[in-house]
Design an enzyme around this catalytic site. Structure first.
Site, PDB file in Angstrom:
ATOM      1  N   ARG A  45      51.531  41.001 -24.602  1.00 17.05           N
ATOM      2  CA  ARG A  45      50.599  40.011 -23.804  1.00 17.05           C
ATOM      3  C   ARG A  45      50.962  38.621 -23.917  1.00 17.05           C
ATOM      4  NH1 ARG A  45      46.332  39.193 -26.750  1.00 17.05           N
ATOM      5  NH2 ARG A  45      45.865  40.963 -27.896  1.00 17.05           N
ATOM      6  N   TYR A  96      37.112  30.024  -0.632  1.00 14.47           N
ATOM      7  CA  TYR A  96      37.507  30.942  -1.215  1.00 14.47           C
ATOM      8  C   TYR A  96      36.312  31.450  -1.675  1.00 14.47           C
ATOM      9  CZ  TYR A  96      38.655  35.875  -2.810  1.00 14.47           C
ATOM     10  OH  TYR A  96      38.289  37.413  -2.975  1.00 14.47           O
ATOM     11  N   ASP A 167      43.174  24.003  -5.460  1.00  9.98           N
ATOM     12  CA  ASP A 167      44.137  25.796  -4.937  1.00  9.98           C
ATOM     13  C   ASP A 167      44.778  25.631  -3.707  1.00  9.98           C
ATOM     14  OD1 ASP A 167      44.184  28.159  -3.785  1.00  9.98           O
ATOM     15  OD2 ASP A 167      42.250  29.142  -4.187  1.00  9.98           O
ATOM     16  N   LYS A 192      49.082  35.686  -1.604  1.00 10.36           N
ATOM     17  CA  LYS A 192      49.228  36.092  -0.628  1.00 10.36           C
ATOM     18  C   LYS A 192      50.459  35.295  -0.009  1.00 10.36           C
ATOM     19  CE  LYS A 192      44.950  36.089  -0.481  1.00 10.36           C
ATOM     20  NZ  LYS A 192      44.288  37.566  -1.045  1.00 10.36           N
TER      21      LYS A 192
HETATM   22  N1  PLP Z   1      42.400  30.927  -3.602  1.00 11.22           N
HETATM   23  C1  PLP Z   1      42.077  31.442  -2.699  1.00 11.22           C
HETATM   24  C2  PLP Z   1      42.142  30.323  -0.970  1.00 11.22           C
HETATM   25  C3  PLP Z   1      42.077  32.735  -1.444  1.00 11.22           C
HETATM   26  O1  PLP Z   1      41.983  33.219  -0.818  1.00 11.22           O
HETATM   27  C4  PLP Z   1      41.981  33.919  -2.034  1.00 11.22           C
HETATM   28  C5  PLP Z   1      41.958  34.971  -2.142  1.00 11.22           C
HETATM   29  O2  PLP Z   1      41.635  35.580  -1.552  1.00 11.22           O
HETATM   30  C6  PLP Z   1      41.684  33.765  -4.057  1.00 11.22           C
HETATM   31  C7  PLP Z   1      41.708  31.992  -4.577  1.00 11.22           C
HETATM   32  C8  PLP Z   1      41.642  34.523  -5.070  1.00 11.22           C
HETATM   33  O3  PLP Z   1      42.807  35.107  -5.251  1.00 11.22           O
HETATM   34  P1  PLP Z   1      43.376  36.915  -5.563  1.00 11.22           P
HETATM   35  O4  PLP Z   1      42.230  37.880  -4.533  1.00 11.22           O
HETATM   36  O5  PLP Z   1      44.802  37.236  -5.375  1.00 11.22           O
HETATM   37  O6  PLP Z   1      42.301  37.506  -6.730  1.00 11.22           O
END
Ligand code: PLP
Length: 370
Positions: A45, A96, A167, A192
């Protein structure tokens, strides 16, 4: 690695084993829950060679030290946990929806308060960030494609001692490096573009601040949201081709944006690469490309938008983005999507297929939807 290498070379060569006779060319996942005592690794971990290789590569690209997580959301949760109980977070009005939902949940529990701002409205962000503990920025935003003035809002956040987080999922580390624009922490849904093949869920944080790195690492080991070795390795393997994938997907997105602008059924195209887009100038200053995501609106007709999404053959009707295969969806089909996102907005996550095939399929679906 040598500091003057182009990022498209760094994605290929960073995080590899030392070149000694018989060494493997690339890092491998280690499938072990623990390690023989006497070293610094301790337990599964706390570390894995595949994480380290991925973290080194992402760290080099973003200009800091990386930490990988079980998902983008696990990364978000660990970062938000840095906010003291009763603290204040300034967050985007549009981002998101999972991030917004997590912040709402924490507010409902009384753990923190959240101020939502339009990240494109620099004055509003600068005003809101006074006395905030964390400024959370997404740029470009999902799925509204708004662009924040990252250097200005990050400077305002730092001036008030807020932790500035960006982000960077939509831009990828190849198109935008938020740490160099003044952010303290950059995060990714590595699910992504970084992993890039719609076959893995993974997250990452990068920071150049050792105290923040230690605080986030502590949360990863104590909350336990660690990536699997195989997932980290898959993401690293995907990352090796990010520059090529992104080049093609971005060119496709620009081509489609121009075509869609001319389409009689399309009332609005949101893509920072279009000179007419409100975020264009800002994006041109802080990004080295405009990315591979765009959103369109169909004159308010949500049912037609839904039919477009269900009517393509090549484009996959699915949530997510950043894979080699193009995907589309009407974001308001999700109940947690902010109500200020138009009901007829379709997010187009452009892949690496031939642009003519993508256009023909989309054009057909648009024609059949009305
Ligand atoms: N940030 C953005 C801009 C996203 O598009 C997403 C998911 O679509 C996330 C965070 C969350 O990521 P995850 O789906 O890998 O948990």
């Amino acid at each position: 690695m040598a500091p003057d290498l182009d990022p498209s070379t760094v994605v290929v060569h960073s995080g590899r084993p030392e070149r000694v006779p018989n060494a493997p060319v690339g890092e491998s996942p280690v499938f072990s829950s623990t390690y023989v005592a006497g070293g610094d690794r301790g337990y599964g971990r706390f570390g894995n060679d595949a994480w380290s290789a991925l973290e080194q590569t992402l760290g080099e690209l973003e200009g800091g030290r990386g930490l990988t997580f079980a998902s983008g959301m696990a990364t978000v949760a660990a970062i938000v946990d840095l906010v003291p109980v009763g603290g204040r977070v300034v967050a985007p009005q549009h981002a998101y929806s999972g991030v917004l939902a997590l912040l709402d949940q924490q507010m409902e529990q009384g753990r923190l308060t959240v101020d939502r701002v339009n990240v494109a409205d620099t004055d509003a962000v600068v005003q809101a960030v006074e006395a905030a503990d964390m400024l959370w920025i997404e740029s470009p935003t999902n799925p509204a494609l708004e662009v924040a003035d990252i250097p200005t809002v990050a400077a305002a956040g730092r001036a008030t001692d807020a932790i500035v987080v960006v982000d960077n999922t939509f831009a990828t580390p190849l198109l935008q490096q938020p740490l160099s624009l003044g952010a303290d922490i950059v995060m990714h849904s590595a699910t992504k573009f970084i992993a890039g093949h719609s076959d893995v869920i993974l997250g990452a944080a990068v920071t150049a601040n050792d105290d923040l790195w230690n605080a986030i690492e502590l949360r990863r080991r104590s909350l336990g949201a660690i990536p699997g070795p195989m997932e980290a390795w898959l993401a690293l393997r995907g990352l090796r081709t990010l520059a090529l994938r992104l080049e093609r997907a971005q060119a496709n997105a620009a081509f489609l944006a121009e075509r869609l602008l001319e389409h009689p059924r399309v009332s609005r195209v949101r893509y920072p690469g279009l000179p007419s887009d409100s975020g264009h100038e800002r994006a041109a200053k802080q990004m080295s490309g405009f990315g591979a995501i765009l959103s369109i609106e169909l004159g308010g007709d949500a049912e037609a938008a839904q039919r477009v999404c269900e009517g393509t053959e090549l484009w996959v009707h699915a949530t997510s983005l950043g894979g080699v295969e193009s995907m589309l969806e009407r974001r308001r089909r999700w109940p947690i999507e902010p109500p200020t996102i138009p009901q007829d907005l379709i997010r187009l996550a452009v892949g690496i297929e031939h642009p003519d095939d993508l256009w023909a399929d989309l054009e057909r679906a648009l024609a059949n939807a009305f």
